[in-house]
Design an enzyme around this catalytic site. Structure first.
Site, PDB file in Angstrom:
ATOM      1  NE  ARG A  52      -2.494   0.614   3.457  1.00  0.00           N
ATOM      2  CZ  ARG A  52      -3.230   0.985   4.935  1.00  0.00           C
ATOM      3  NH1 ARG A  52      -4.130   0.585   4.877  1.00  0.00           N
ATOM      4  NH2 ARG A  52      -2.759   0.896   5.783  1.00  0.00           N
ATOM      5  NE  ARG A 100       4.723  26.782   1.826  1.00  0.00           N
ATOM      6  CZ  ARG A 100       3.767  27.148   0.880  1.00  0.00           C
ATOM      7  NH1 ARG A 100       3.824  28.243  -0.299  1.00  0.00           N
ATOM      8  NH2 ARG A 100       2.560  26.935   1.047  1.00  0.00           N
ATOM      9  CG  HIS A 102       2.375  25.516  -4.871  1.00  0.00           C
ATOM     10  ND1 HIS A 102       1.703  26.595  -3.862  1.00  0.00           N
ATOM     11  CD2 HIS A 102       0.639  25.179  -4.207  1.00  0.00           C
ATOM     12  CE1 HIS A 102       1.448  26.994  -2.785  1.00  0.00           C
ATOM     13  NE2 HIS A 102       0.668  26.274  -2.988  1.00  0.00           N
ATOM     14  CD  GLU A 180     -11.744   4.789   4.696  1.00  0.00           C
ATOM     15  OE1 GLU A 180     -11.192   4.717   5.101  1.00  0.00           O
ATOM     16  OE2 GLU A 180     -11.752   6.439   4.300  1.00  0.00           O
ATOM     17  CG  LEU A 205      -6.495   3.402   3.621  1.00  0.00           C
ATOM     18  CD1 LEU A 205      -5.713   4.252   2.842  1.00  0.00           C
ATOM     19  CD2 LEU A 205      -6.003   3.561   4.911  1.00  0.00           C
TER      20      LEU A 205
HETATM   21  N1  PLP Z   1     -10.086   4.071   6.648  1.00  0.00           N
HETATM   22  C1  PLP Z   1      -8.254   5.603   6.961  1.00  0.00           C
HETATM   23  C2  PLP Z   1      -9.867   6.546   6.181  1.00  0.00           C
HETATM   24  C3  PLP Z   1      -8.022   5.302   7.473  1.00  0.00           C
HETATM   25  O1  PLP Z   1      -6.769   6.307   8.115  1.00  0.00           O
HETATM   26  C4  PLP Z   1      -7.408   4.129   8.309  1.00  0.00           C
HETATM   27  C5  PLP Z   1      -6.311   3.819   9.261  1.00  0.00           C
HETATM   28  O2  PLP Z   1      -5.269   4.390   9.300  1.00  0.00           O
HETATM   29  C6  PLP Z   1      -8.678   2.435   8.037  1.00  0.00           C
HETATM   30  C7  PLP Z   1      -9.575   3.401   7.183  1.00  0.00           C
HETATM   31  C8  PLP Z   1      -7.959   1.204   8.701  1.00  0.00           C
HETATM   32  O3  PLP Z   1      -6.836   0.796   7.148  1.00  0.00           O
HETATM   33  P1  PLP Z   1      -5.973  -0.273   7.972  1.00  0.00           P
HETATM   34  O4  PLP Z   1      -6.774  -1.841   8.626  1.00  0.00           O
HETATM   35  O5  PLP Z   1      -4.681  -0.705   7.205  1.00  0.00           O
HETATM   36  O6  PLP Z   1      -5.729   0.286   9.897  1.00  0.00           O
END
Ligand code: PLP
Length: 282
Positions: A52, A100, A102, A180, A205
């Protein structure tokens, strides 16, 4: 024994560890990170976390700071130097130090910081009683699949959760569906015992704990549905829980003012937490 951090090629005392004021992580949040759980002195799900990290770096066109083998060595060395048995390892890579401006710098070298922390997981009380979540609009950007250090909406969301007496905030998209949590993935169990979590895509994520639990569920013959679910469906669910590297599987017993079922952690959630505990301790 002093706590040690790894900063750009050196192992240094944690309290003296620092980076340049023109590091692009500091200036622009131009970087990515990973949090890897440590059980019995060992990184759990090391490869998916490295995968990841590579994905996030690739999407932002940040050069990897070193080879995967070198990164693995640094992580193991830091666990050894800090004698960490149970806790978390944090890795952060930024686009590096440059005046600095962008646009991408012509010749910056990616910066790497690795730290470790003792952490025993959520309290026994929280696991026993279940956590409360509140809900807030998902105001994040359109690439939540990248594990970016640009976390302002997540920070504000978590702070609001704490101020409202909850453990986590669940983020609600424009269609009224749960995406989430601010640092966790969101799950529910339906009345007919199907486990539901949002499908992968740019809106969430791809949690490593989510992926591991998915595998454990398949092995145990549980039914999983990956699809959007609404806040109303979540409030009426038989069970709810969250997953993350730091919390593993944590029951949720209240969403806003609605108690989930009888207000106690559900049987499926308990089983899945047990399965996850055996997995990380094996
Ligand atoms: N969603 C978000 C936004 C997160 O920041 C995290 C972990 O930091 C997760 C889900 C869970 O991911 P993981 O199971 O890889 O810790």
């Amino acid at each position: 024994m002093p706590r040690i951090a790894y900063v750009n090629g050196r192992y240094v005392a944690h309290r003296e560890a620092s980076i340049h004021i023109e590091d692009r992580g500091y200036q622009f949040a131009d970087g990515v990170y990973e949090v890897v759980p440590v059980f019995e002195g060992r990184l759990v799900d090391e490869e998916p976390h490295f995968d990841r990290l590579q994905y996030s770096l690739g999407e932002l066109r940040i050069a990897p700071p070193c080879s995967r083998a070198a990164l693995r060595f640094i992580c193991c060395e830091l666990l050894r130097r800090n004698d960490l048995r149970r806790g978390i390892l944090y890795m952060q890579v930024t686009r590096g130090v440059a005046a600095r401006d962008h646009k991408f710098p012509a010749a910056a070298k990616s910066a790497l910081v690795v730290t470790t922390k003792n952490y025993g997981g959520p309290t026994a009380k929280l696991i026993e009683e279940g956590a409360r979540v509140v809900t807030i609009p998902d105001i994040r950007w359109a690439r939540c699949d990248i594990k970016s250090i640009s976390l302002l909406p997540n920070v504000l969301g978590k702070q609001e959760a704490i101020e409202r007496g909850a453990f986590e905030a669940w983020l609600i998209d424009r269609e009224g569906n749960v995406t989430e949590g601010t640092s966790t993935n969101a799950w529910i169990v339906t009345a007919d015992k199907r486990v539901v979590t949002r499908q992968l895509g740019n809106a969430i994520l791809a949690g490593v704990t989510r992926a591991s639990l998915r595998k454990l569920m398949t092995a145990e013959g549980y039914e999983l549905e990956e699809r959007p679910f609404s806040l109303a469906e979540a409030k009426n669910a038989a069970e709810a829980f969250l997953t993350s590297s730091t919390s593993l599987v944590l029951p949720i017993t209240q969403i806003d003012d609605s108690r989930i079922a009888d207000g106690k952690p559900g049987p499926m959630t308990r089983k899945l937490r047990e399965a996850m505990l055996s997995y990380v301790n094996k």
